[in-house]
Scaffold this active site. Structure first.
Site, mmCIF file in Angstrom:
data_model
loop_
_atom_site.group_PDB
_atom_site.id
_atom_site.type_symbol
_atom_site.label_atom_id
_atom_site.label_comp_id
_atom_site.label_asym_id
_atom_site.label_seq_id
_atom_site.Cartn_x
_atom_site.Cartn_y
_atom_site.Cartn_z
ATOM 1 N N CYS A 3 17.842 43.198 -28.296
ATOM 2 C CA CYS A 3 17.578 43.656 -29.657
ATOM 3 C C CYS A 3 16.586 44.527 -29.577
ATOM 4 O O CYS A 3 15.401 44.040 -29.243
ATOM 5 C CB CYS A 3 17.685 42.434 -30.272
ATOM 6 S SG CYS A 3 19.063 41.430 -30.434
ATOM 7 N N ARG A 35 17.775 48.635 -25.844
ATOM 8 C CA ARG A 35 17.720 47.191 -25.955
ATOM 9 C C ARG A 35 18.895 46.732 -26.469
ATOM 10 O O ARG A 35 18.916 45.397 -26.400
ATOM 11 C CB ARG A 35 16.454 46.477 -26.776
ATOM 12 C CG ARG A 35 15.025 47.399 -26.445
ATOM 13 C CD ARG A 35 14.102 46.805 -27.594
ATOM 14 N NE ARG A 35 13.612 45.719 -27.350
ATOM 15 C CZ ARG A 35 12.772 44.984 -26.566
ATOM 16 N NH1 ARG A 35 12.029 46.006 -25.857
ATOM 17 N NH2 ARG A 35 12.579 43.788 -26.368
ATOM 18 N N TRP A 43 21.813 43.479 -29.384
ATOM 19 C CA TRP A 43 22.726 42.993 -28.154
ATOM 20 C C TRP A 43 23.168 41.393 -28.300
ATOM 21 O O TRP A 43 22.359 40.526 -28.282
ATOM 22 C CB TRP A 43 21.785 42.803 -27.055
ATOM 23 C CG TRP A 43 22.434 42.986 -25.512
ATOM 24 C CD1 TRP A 43 23.291 43.759 -24.845
ATOM 25 C CD2 TRP A 43 22.870 41.514 -24.911
ATOM 26 N NE1 TRP A 43 24.118 43.278 -23.880
ATOM 27 C CE2 TRP A 43 23.572 41.838 -23.796
ATOM 28 C CE3 TRP A 43 22.432 40.201 -25.010
ATOM 29 C CZ2 TRP A 43 23.727 40.893 -22.821
ATOM 30 C CZ3 TRP A 43 22.713 39.266 -24.029
ATOM 31 C CH2 TRP A 43 23.339 39.648 -23.060
ATOM 32 N N ASN A 50 14.353 39.622 -32.843
ATOM 33 C CA ASN A 50 14.817 39.812 -31.310
ATOM 34 C C ASN A 50 14.472 38.408 -30.781
ATOM 35 O O ASN A 50 13.042 38.114 -30.854
ATOM 36 C CB ASN A 50 13.890 41.047 -30.835
ATOM 37 C CG ASN A 50 13.965 40.858 -29.196
ATOM 38 O OD1 ASN A 50 14.942 40.764 -28.967
ATOM 39 N ND2 ASN A 50 12.771 41.525 -28.610
ATOM 40 N N GLY A 51 15.550 37.881 -30.141
ATOM 41 C CA GLY A 51 15.003 36.685 -29.241
ATOM 42 C C GLY A 51 16.078 35.695 -29.276
ATOM 43 O O GLY A 51 17.234 36.035 -29.951
ATOM 44 N N GLU A 82 22.068 47.714 -4.174
ATOM 45 C CA GLU A 82 21.701 48.801 -5.330
ATOM 46 C C GLU A 82 22.899 49.896 -5.521
ATOM 47 O O GLU A 82 22.981 50.189 -6.809
ATOM 48 C CB GLU A 82 20.328 49.203 -5.012
ATOM 49 C CG GLU A 82 19.957 50.216 -6.179
ATOM 50 C CD GLU A 82 19.743 49.478 -7.397
ATOM 51 O OE1 GLU A 82 19.772 48.346 -7.621
ATOM 52 O OE2 GLU A 82 19.518 50.254 -8.225
ATOM 53 N N LYS A 91 24.825 49.931 -9.022
ATOM 54 C CA LYS A 91 24.827 51.433 -10.003
ATOM 55 C C LYS A 91 26.040 51.901 -10.298
ATOM 56 O O LYS A 91 26.403 52.298 -11.401
ATOM 57 C CB LYS A 91 23.857 52.487 -9.067
ATOM 58 C CG LYS A 91 23.051 53.474 -9.681
ATOM 59 C CD LYS A 91 21.850 52.694 -10.520
ATOM 60 C CE LYS A 91 21.387 51.144 -10.620
ATOM 61 N NZ LYS A 91 20.654 50.910 -11.386
ATOM 62 N N GLU A 145 27.709 49.465 -12.825
ATOM 63 C CA GLU A 145 27.036 49.490 -14.311
ATOM 64 C C GLU A 145 27.613 50.456 -15.051
ATOM 65 O O GLU A 145 27.983 50.351 -16.065
ATOM 66 C CB GLU A 145 25.348 49.764 -14.053
ATOM 67 C CG GLU A 145 24.678 48.447 -13.784
ATOM 68 C CD GLU A 145 23.246 48.887 -13.850
ATOM 69 O OE1 GLU A 145 22.509 48.145 -14.360
ATOM 70 O OE2 GLU A 145 22.846 49.748 -12.824
ATOM 71 N N HIS A 163 34.875 37.757 7.666
ATOM 72 C CA HIS A 163 35.101 36.527 7.366
ATOM 73 C C HIS A 163 35.586 36.302 5.989
ATOM 74 O O HIS A 163 35.238 35.168 5.233
ATOM 75 C CB HIS A 163 33.515 35.744 7.450
ATOM 76 C CG HIS A 163 33.009 35.611 8.379
ATOM 77 N ND1 HIS A 163 33.470 34.944 9.622
ATOM 78 C CD2 HIS A 163 31.939 36.812 9.100
ATOM 79 C CE1 HIS A 163 32.683 35.440 10.685
ATOM 80 N NE2 HIS A 163 31.857 36.314 10.505
ATOM 81 N N LYS A 212 18.863 47.101 -21.598
ATOM 82 C CA LYS A 212 17.646 47.458 -20.590
ATOM 83 C C LYS A 212 16.647 46.325 -20.410
ATOM 84 O O LYS A 212 16.135 46.301 -19.265
ATOM 85 C CB LYS A 212 17.149 48.811 -20.893
ATOM 86 C CG LYS A 212 16.278 49.411 -19.719
ATOM 87 C CD LYS A 212 15.889 50.864 -20.039
ATOM 88 C CE LYS A 212 15.264 51.168 -18.551
ATOM 89 N NZ LYS A 212 16.009 51.242 -17.258
HETATM 90 C C1 G6P Z 1 18.466 44.612 -16.669
HETATM 91 C C2 G6P Z 1 18.536 45.988 -16.693
HETATM 92 C C3 G6P Z 1 18.380 46.324 -15.068
HETATM 93 C C4 G6P Z 1 17.157 45.880 -14.498
HETATM 94 C C5 G6P Z 1 17.109 44.248 -14.973
HETATM 95 C C6 G6P Z 1 15.869 43.686 -14.534
HETATM 96 O O1 G6P Z 1 19.698 43.951 -16.255
HETATM 97 O O2 G6P Z 1 19.782 46.628 -17.078
HETATM 98 O O3 G6P Z 1 18.466 47.752 -14.837
HETATM 99 O O4 G6P Z 1 16.972 45.880 -13.053
HETATM 100 O O5 G6P Z 1 17.399 44.109 -16.369
HETATM 101 O O6 G6P Z 1 14.783 44.275 -15.670
HETATM 102 P P1 G6P Z 1 13.231 44.455 -15.497
HETATM 103 O O7 G6P Z 1 12.934 45.168 -16.433
HETATM 104 O O8 G6P Z 1 12.586 43.082 -15.447
HETATM 105 O O9 G6P Z 1 13.088 45.516 -14.243
#
Ligand code: G6P
Length: 601
Positions: free
Chosen positions: A2, A28, A75, A99-100, A472, A476, A479, A495, A596
């Site tokens: 948020c 956010r 969010w 926010n929180g 990764e 990606k 996501e 396995h 994010k």
């Molecule tokens: C969220 C983001 C990811 C990120 C993760 C950790 O899930 O969508 O892209 O890797 O948080 O975030 P940070 O800011 O701690 O790297």
């Protein structure tokens, strides 16, 4: 998660400015949004489900002349995204954005219901609003009422609060969620981060926990919890508003992918110019724990490989949400490294606090300058990747990998394990050209995207460091394209998971690690024999290998050392994911359900 922004101004454009700021906080969370603004007839409140553009649309037909507004992009945590659950919330004389997460909201709610309060939403925030109102009914001093409420509230919060009888003043406080105050000639702000206000000012102050701000259009006053006035330093942000624009790219993600060559090159140049991390004595530590979430954890896996393989230090990695509740066995000779782009991730922050309490020396690899994690670690190494707006991280991740390379080199140097530093230096400093070349293969990535975008399932396989790269690449893809994708150590596939390979199932196989090349190829052949459609990612030193025997498509990347290969490999997979998401018509910069900055547990 948020994002919140409050703005009080000498003019009458608070709604316009708060909305513009809110859009920069959309990373956010973006499932609903809302705004409350002062008018001669009292505070007006408008909310909308979905993106901020829906809220804007509603506001278009209204008179939004106002000199104070608080706004929120959500969010969802408690209650589905709808207008009732969207912020701001108003109870009695209090209107606020939050926010929180209020952890004890259920207990407080029961208490308040007994006192006659009723609730319209399912949110924890409405309970906090009611609790402040209740405290205000007992204690007419506004700041004291907020202090009292905050003492009863357990959890995390950044609040922008307006009292009914003082509609042009914002009260702000925080705990475990970020909040800054910003200053301009025309008015003052309280926002989740600097990106929200940079178009208006780069002057800001961080509100620390246990501090309270009273903000009018001309004066900001800070108090401690004993309501004594305190003076705070005004800082100047170095990021500027232009960095928050797409600059001609279709998406922020694409722009950030193409920023990587410079970001990574800068990290290596800085390291060889002046940054030797001499204040981290690697000879003192007999083990390293690396803790992070999401892509930062994937960068940590590369870090583990480099530190363990080359600097010969035992490393364990653990996701922060598990680490904070596990028996971490920290000793005085444990080094903890936390990795976080945003510097605000709740679990990573909690893990670092726990480790510090237990006496560990904590190093942070952080992008957001001045963020909570950056401030609380013993030693912060900034990636200086610049603002990352796309929710799916790209330059955030590669810059973390680059920092790990320099950390491993430094550890090797301190332990006398480097034979030819100049050769390593030359190789690291040639990264930009190789990465530019990797990013130039757009036709190849688009061609592969066309092959895979119609499928429901996809697998990434690799061994050793390639297996971390697969994780990764797979993250990606899922996501941003919403394709189901799994990452598997190539040797582990048989396995169980190989039962999922059918005729035409796409498998992206990565083999850039020389020692394991032949073994990975054997594993690929096993999937090929069961009908997989194989996309083979390797390096140009293997170009004479007979790919046609097992690969339907290939991505051939420049060969570099282990210190930089992951950067090239993942950059190519970022573009495969990007092109695939584009073909599937996904909202690339703001994928559904994600945020994010994850500031809740
Ligand atoms: C969220 C983001 C990811 C990120 C993760 C950790 O899930 O969508 O892209 O890797 O948080 O975030 P940070 O800011 O701690 O790297």
């Amino acid at each position: 998660m948020c994002g919140i922004i409050g703005y009080t101004t000498k003019k009458n454009n608070s709604v316009e400015v708060a909305l513009a700021g809110l859009k920069n906080l959309e990373y956010r969370g973006y499932d609903s949004s809302g705004i409350a603004f002062s008018t001669p007839d009292g505070l007006k409140m408008v909310k909308a489900k979905g993106k901020i553009s829906n809220l804007e649309e509603k506001l278009k037909s209204m008179d939004t002349t106002s000199s104070c507004a608080i706004a929120h992009t959500r969010w969802a945590t408690h209650g589905e995204p709808n207008e009732t659950n969207a912020h701001p919330h108003k109870v009695g004389k209090i209107t606020l954005v939050h926010n929180g997460i209020i952890e004890n909201y259920a207990t407080l709610k029961k208490e308040l219901i007994k006192k006659g309060y009723t609730f319209a939403s399912e949110t924890d925030t409405e309970v906090a609003t009611a609790y402040i109102d209740y405290c205000f009914s007992l204690e007419k001093n506004k700041l004291q009422a907020i202090v009292n409420a905050c003492k009863a509230i357990r959890g995390s919060y950044a609040f922008d609060i307006i009292f009914e009888d003082e509609p042009n003043t914002i009260y702000a406080t925080r705990k475990d969620s970020p909040l800054i105050v910003g200053y301009s000639n025309e008015g003052n702000f309280a926002a989740s981060d600097i990106s929200a206000i940079l178009a208006y000012t780069n002057k800001y102050t961080l509100i620390q926990e246990g501090e309270y701000a009273r903000i009018t259009s001309s004066v900001v006053t800070f108090y401690n919890e004993n309501l004594q006035e305190i003076s705070k330093e005004i800082k100047t942000a170095t990021w500027d508003a232009a960095q928050y624009q797409k600059n001609g790219y279709d998406h922020f993600m694409l722009k950030e992918i193409y920023e990587q060559p410079k970001v990574v090159q800068d990290i290596f140049e800085r390291y060889f110019d002046d940054c030797t991390y001499s204040d981290i004595d690697f000879t003192k530590f007999d083990k390293i724990h690396i803790v992070a979430c999401g892509s930062a954890m994937h960068a940590a896996l590369i870090g583990k490989y480099l530190l363990q393989t080359y600097a010969k230090i035992p490393v364990t990695t653990e996701i922060a949400s598990e680490y904070r509740y596990s028996e971490s066995l920290i000793t005085p000779t444990t080094l903890l490294i936390v990795v976080s782009q945003s510097g605000e991730t709740a679990d990573t922050l909690a893990a670092l606090r726990l480790a510090k309490e237990q006496g560990a020396f904590v190093v942070g690899i952080v992008n957001a300058v001045g963020s909570t994690i950056a401030r609380e670690v013993n030693k912060c190494i900034y990636t200086y990747a610049g603002p990352e707006i796309a929710v799916a991280t790209t330059k955030g991740y590669t810059s973390q990998v680059a920092i790990f390379s320099t950390l491993a080199l430094n550890a090797m140097k301190q332990k006398g394990l480097i034979e030819d530093e100049n050769a390593i230096k030359d190789e690291l400093l040639s990264i930009k050209d190789k990465l530019d070349y990797t990013l130039s293969l757009r036709d190849t990535y688009l061609d592969i995207a066309k092959d895979i975008y119609n499928h429901n399932d996809l697998f990434f396989i690799g061994r050793g460091i390639d297996s971390a790269i697969c994780m990764e690449g797979s993250l990606k893809l899922k996501e941003i394209s919403y394709m189901h994708s799994e990452s598997y150590s190539a040797g582990e596939l048989k396995h169980g998971t190989i039962s999922l390979i059918e005729q035409g199932t796409p498998v992206i196989a990565i083999a850039t690690n020389d020692n394991l090349f032949e073994k990975t190829v054997s594993n690929i052949k096993e999937t090929k024999a069961r009908g997989s459609y194989t996309i083979f990612v390797t390096t140009d030193d293997h170009k004479d290998c007979h790919f046609e025997e097992f690969a339907d498509k290939t991505i051939i990347l420049p060969k570099t050392s282990d210190f930089t290969q992951a950067i090239l490999d993942v950059a190519s997979l970022q573009l495969v994911a990007y092109e695939t998401a584009k073909l599937r018509d996904c909202d690339i910069d703001k994928p559904r359900n994600l945020a994010k900055s994850v500031t809740v547990e």
